[in-house]
Motif scaffolding. Structure first.
Motif: not given
Length: 151
Positions: A58-62, A66-71, A76-80
């Motif tokens: 799940f973490a890898e997928s998220l 998201r990596a191409a659009r967000f910092g 990390l906040t979304e993962l938390q």
């Protein structure tokens, strides 16, 4: 004709076939369909034991989505918010740290494409990147790279 009712496990498998979900997110979705006597945690435990529900996947997928659009900070906040373990977050933090400036520059390029004409426009561009969760160091590096490229 009566519509066939899916079991909680069937619904969970349907959700997981579309994309990876965190345990918390999947439990929230299944709670809508739980009936008296249904044990959502037991269903999720069975899925985890069968390796169909995975925190690491799940973490890898998220991160991938998201990596191409967000910092880093926003990711990390979304993962938390999905209550992932600290060991998962530490590995992801290291993975993301290396290319944040390059990702900030790519986001800047897609949004603006040209160097700011004045300080107000430059501040606007930097605020945009900051709202996307990029660190100050990554923003400065991206803006420096853009300015060097224009010279």
């Amino acid at each position: 004709m009566a519509k066939l009712q899916l079991s909680l496990k069937g619904r969970a498998l349907r959700y997981l076939s579309m994309r990876e979900h965190s345990r918390l997110e999947l439990a929230r979705k299944l709670a809508r369909y739980a009936q008296e006597g249904d044990d959502i945690d037991a269903v999720l435990d069975v899925l985890e034991a069968a390796k169909l529900l995975s925190e690491a996947r799940f973490a890898e997928s998220l991160v991938h989505r998201r990596a191409a659009r967000f910092g880093n900070q926003r990711i990390l906040t979304e993962l938390q918010s999905h209550r992932l373990g600290d060991e998962s977050l530490a590995g992801i933090r290291e993975q993301l740290a290396g290319d944040e400036a390059a990702r900030a520059r790519a986001v800047w390029q897609r949004k603006f494409g040209q160097v700011a004409a004045d300080a107000a426009e430059r501040a606007k561009q930097m605020r945009f990147l900051q709202q996307r969760g990029f660190s100050h160091e990554a923003i400065r590096a991206a803006m420096r790279a853009v300015n060097l490229e224009e010279d």
